[in-house]
Design an enzyme around this catalytic site. Structure first.
Site, short mmCIF file in Angstrom:
data_model
loop_
_atom_site.label_atom_id
_atom_site.label_comp_id
_atom_site.label_asym_id
_atom_site.label_seq_id
_atom_site.Cartn_x
_atom_site.Cartn_y
_atom_site.Cartn_z
N ASP A 1 25.03 -11.52 -4.42
CA ASP A 1 23.66 -11.11 -4.69
C ASP A 1 22.74 -12.21 -4.19
OD1 ASP A 1 21.34 -9.99 -5.53
OD2 ASP A 1 21.57 -10.60 -7.62
N GLU A 2 22.22 -12.05 -3.01
CA GLU A 2 21.38 -13.05 -2.36
C GLU A 2 22.00 -14.45 -2.43
OE1 GLU A 2 17.30 -12.55 -3.73
OE2 GLU A 2 17.21 -10.89 -2.31
N PRO A 3 23.23 -14.59 -1.93
CA PRO A 3 23.92 -15.87 -2.06
C PRO A 3 23.24 -17.02 -1.30
CG PRO A 3 25.10 -14.42 -0.55
CD PRO A 3 24.05 -13.59 -1.21
N SER B 1 16.07 -8.94 1.98
CA SER B 1 14.95 -8.78 1.04
C SER B 1 13.69 -9.25 1.74
CB SER B 1 15.15 -9.65 -0.19
OG SER B 1 16.33 -9.32 -0.85
#
Ligand SMILES: *[C@@H]1O[C@H](CO)[C@@H](O)[C@H](O)[C@H]1NC(C)=O
Ligand SMILES: *[C@@H]1O[C@H](CO)[C@@H](O)[C@H](O)[C@H]1NC(C)=O
Ligand SMILES: *[C@@H]1O[C@H](CO)[C@@H](O)[C@H](O)[C@H]1NC(C)=O
Ligand SMILES: *[C@@H]1O[C@H](CO)[C@@H](O)[C@H](O)[C@H]1NC(C)=O
Ligand SMILES: *[C@@H]1O[C@H](CO)[C@@H](O)[C@H](O)[C@H]1NC(C)=O
Ligand SMILES: *[C@@H]1O[C@H](CO)[C@@H](O)[C@H](O)[C@H]1NC(C)=O
Ligand SMILES: *[C@@H]1O[C@H](CO)[C@@H](O)[C@H](O)[C@H]1NC(C)=O
Ligand SMILES: *[C@@H]1O[C@H](CO)[C@@H](O)[C@H](O)[C@H]1NC(C)=O
Ligand SMILES: *[C@@H]1O[C@H](CO)[C@@H](O)[C@H](O)[C@H]1NC(C)=O
Ligand SMILES: *[C@@H]1O[C@H](CO)[C@@H](O)[C@H](O)[C@H]1NC(C)=O
Length: 489
Positions: free
Chosen positions: A131-133, A214
């Site tokens: 998750d959005e690393p 994103s």
């Protein structure tokens, strides 16, 4: 003769099925961008999955992104026509990088069973690895594991024979690409990601997978990166940004083309892009309220529906965009700001905060129906007591409960002391299911049935998430008391 009739019925049925599913696809626009929503569940009292799926259906939402593979969420989606992206949390990346077996076990336990035919079938379109690393605030702790984990997950999908249906994607945060001059033509990936990005893009291209990114005009505005409010909100601006005769009139186009330049200079300029998170919060910060969020969403969706694309990709808008977010989540991390708990188009309980045309329908959002709340009771500070310790108690409450609305610019920021103490007490009390001892605060708390809300500052009553259980317990308790009463008589 009978055989021919049967054959004809079969053909007619097939045609009917395919044309009805065509018109269903047409509803969300074939050439344009398909709009989905992010369904996060970091809430103390999450709206039950069945209610969330009803809400999605009522609003004609056809794509949803989950941050994990929670079985209750996936089961609620089964049999619906909503396509899902499921996520692998960051903490699993290290294991998945080093172990194909772990990736295989995850795919087997959490995905494969939904691909069997029958009523439990779910259309899972993507697996998001991490998750959005690459988020800058993670300081690179997940970066070394991302491509290895994605590779193992891809191999596991292939082994399970579902790789033709599910694509592996990696959610890339808004801060992984940038342009120091503010001009898209100078866009590039963050230097610390250079090697990883090259590997990731090679991996994605090999599997014909899109780039999931994103875009966050709100964060950029917060960070003061030379953005104005009207530029961020798609309002007409008399000062478009001029980048070599390409005119930029909004922050979204600017970010999108910055990403395109970064992709092009890495040699992947033709990669499809999917917007993984985009939205505007409604509380917890200056510039975060529902009228601004409505302006942003109208501007964004209108821009997509115009199909005009961006200056670098005219008439070629992104294939899909997932709105951040469906619902507010009172347990999201506020490391980046209190607004992080207020991305929802709907409040935590599924009520629309503003109107927006999510699916080119009526333009009027439908609310969640038959939501169960706790009783109309609130916890406030008892003004008749010595309040010298009240603030310390409030701070303690806020370290556990959600006080994000008290932040500067928030909907409750204007509460004067001790109104803000009451807000903190109540938030803690509701988060603890109105249990009497959660309104103690060293004797400073007081339960009231008068709603203490003022203007836009709402004192919440939480959802009755454990309704079934407590009903059974309380009704059996009633039964016992009744029996005892009968016996005593
Ligand atoms: C909870 O929130 C964090 C960020 O605050 C996010 O990384 C995680 O994926 C979320 N989990 C769920 C289940 O929504
Ligand atoms: C990722 O996995 C590979 C293969 O097992 C291993 O060689 C590599 O050291 C791992 N990366 C990190 C950063 O641990
Ligand atoms: C998915 O599978 C793993 C086993 O690899 C398991 O530990 C995990 O709890 C499962 N469920 C979810 C929601 O990820
Ligand atoms: C800020 O924007 C102005 C006008 O739009 C531009 O001239 C200037 O170069 C920008 N500066 C930065 C640091 O982005
Ligand atoms: C890595 O850096 C080089 C040199 O600055 C650049 O040409 C290349 O595009 C970068 N690659 C990525 C993926 O950002
Ligand atoms: C939102 O903020 C703007 C600017 O601060 C203000 O003009 C507007 O009245 C606010 N709207 C609501 C609904 O609070
Ligand atoms: C959903 O689609 C139906 C059928 O096209 C339409 O009547 C309805 O208004 C839509 N609902 C919303 C909330 O857009
Ligand atoms: C305030 O808290 C301190 C330490 O917990 C305690 O000693 C003191 O008696 C409290 N004062 C009042 C008025 O409750
Ligand atoms: C809070 O008060 C300030 C100053 O009086 C005002 O500008 C602002 O709009 C108020 N905010 C809310 C949410 O009522
Ligand atoms: C409540 O407001 C007072 C000032 O009016 C402030 O000093 C205090 O920190 C606030 N407490 C909380 C929990 O927001």
């Amino acid at each position: 003769m009978a055989q021919i009739t049967q054959y004809l019925i079969w053909v007619v049925t097939l045609v009917a099925i395919s044309s009805s599913s065509d018109s269903w696809v047409g509803l969300v626009g074939v050439e344009g961008t398909v709009i989905g929503v992010n369904w996060g569940r970091n809430a103390s009292h999450p709206l039950p999955p069945s209610k969330v799926v009803e809400l999605l259906k009522a609003n004609n939402v056809t794509r949803v992104r989950l941050y994990d593979a929670d079985p209750s969420a996936l089961e609620a989606l089964s049999g619906s026509r909503i396509q899902a992206m499921v996520g692998i949390p960051n903490f699993m990346l290290r294991t998945f990088n080093s172990s194909f077996k772990a990736a295989q076990s995850w795919v087997h336990k959490n995905l494969t069973r939904y691909f069997s035919s029958g009523s439990s079938k779910i259309r899972i379109q993507y697996v998001a690895v991490g998750d959005e690393p690459f988020l800058q605030s993670y300081d690179g702790q997940y970066t070394p594991f991302v491509v290895g984990a994605a590779t193992n997950v891809q191999a596991a999908l292939t082994k399970a024979s579902i790789a033709d249906q599910v694509k592996v994607v990696v959610p890339c945060s808004y801060d992984a690409f940038l342009s120091e001059s503010g001009l898209p033509s100078k866009g590039h990936f963050r230097p610390d990601l250079n090697k990883t990005m090259t590997q990731l893009l090679t991996f994605l291209a090999r599997h014909n997978s899109p780039f999931l990114a994103s875009i966050s005009p709100f964060h950029l505005l917060q960070q003061n990166r030379n953005m104005s409010l009207s530029f961020s909100l798609f309002r007409e601006t008399s000062h478009p940004r001029n980048d070599h005769h390409k005119l930029y009139t909004n922050s979204f186009d600017l970010s999108y083309d910055t990403l395109l330049t970064a992709l092009s200079s890495a040699g992947f300029g033709h990669m499809d892009i999917i917007i993984g998170q985009i939205g505007w919060p409604t509380d917890g910060a200056v510039n975060a309220n529902s009228s601004m969020a409505a302006t942003f969403m109208k501007g964004f969706l209108g821009h997509l529906r115009s199909k005009s694309g961006t200056p670098l990709r005219p008439r070629d808008p992104p294939k899909e965009a997932y709105i951040l977010s469906l619902l507010d989540e009172d347990q999201r991390s506020i490391a980046d700001g209190s607004f992080e708990r207020h991305w929802g188009i709907f409040t935590f309980d599924g009520q629309a905060k503003y109107q927006v045309d999510l699916a080119e329908g009526s333009g009027h959002l439908m609310n969640a129906q038959n939501v169960e709340y706790r009783s109309a009771k609130w916890c406030v500070v008892n003004n008749n007591k010595d309040l010298s310790n009240a603030s310390a108690n409030a701070l303690k409450a806020c370290s556990i409960a959600d006080c994000s609305a008290l932040s500067p610019g928030g909907s409750c920021y204007n509460l004067t002391w001790p109104g803000n103490i009451s807000y903190a007490f109540n938030s803690y009390y509701q988060q603890h299911d109105q249990s009497p001892d959660s309104c103690d605060f060293g004797g400073l708390g007081l339960v009231t049935t008068v709603d203490p809300s003022v203007d836009s500052c709402r004192f919440l009553v939480q959802l009755q998430t454990s309704f079934g259980v407590s009903l059974v317990v309380s009704s059996s308790l009633h039964l016992i008391l009744l029996l005892m009463a009968v016996f005593l008589v």
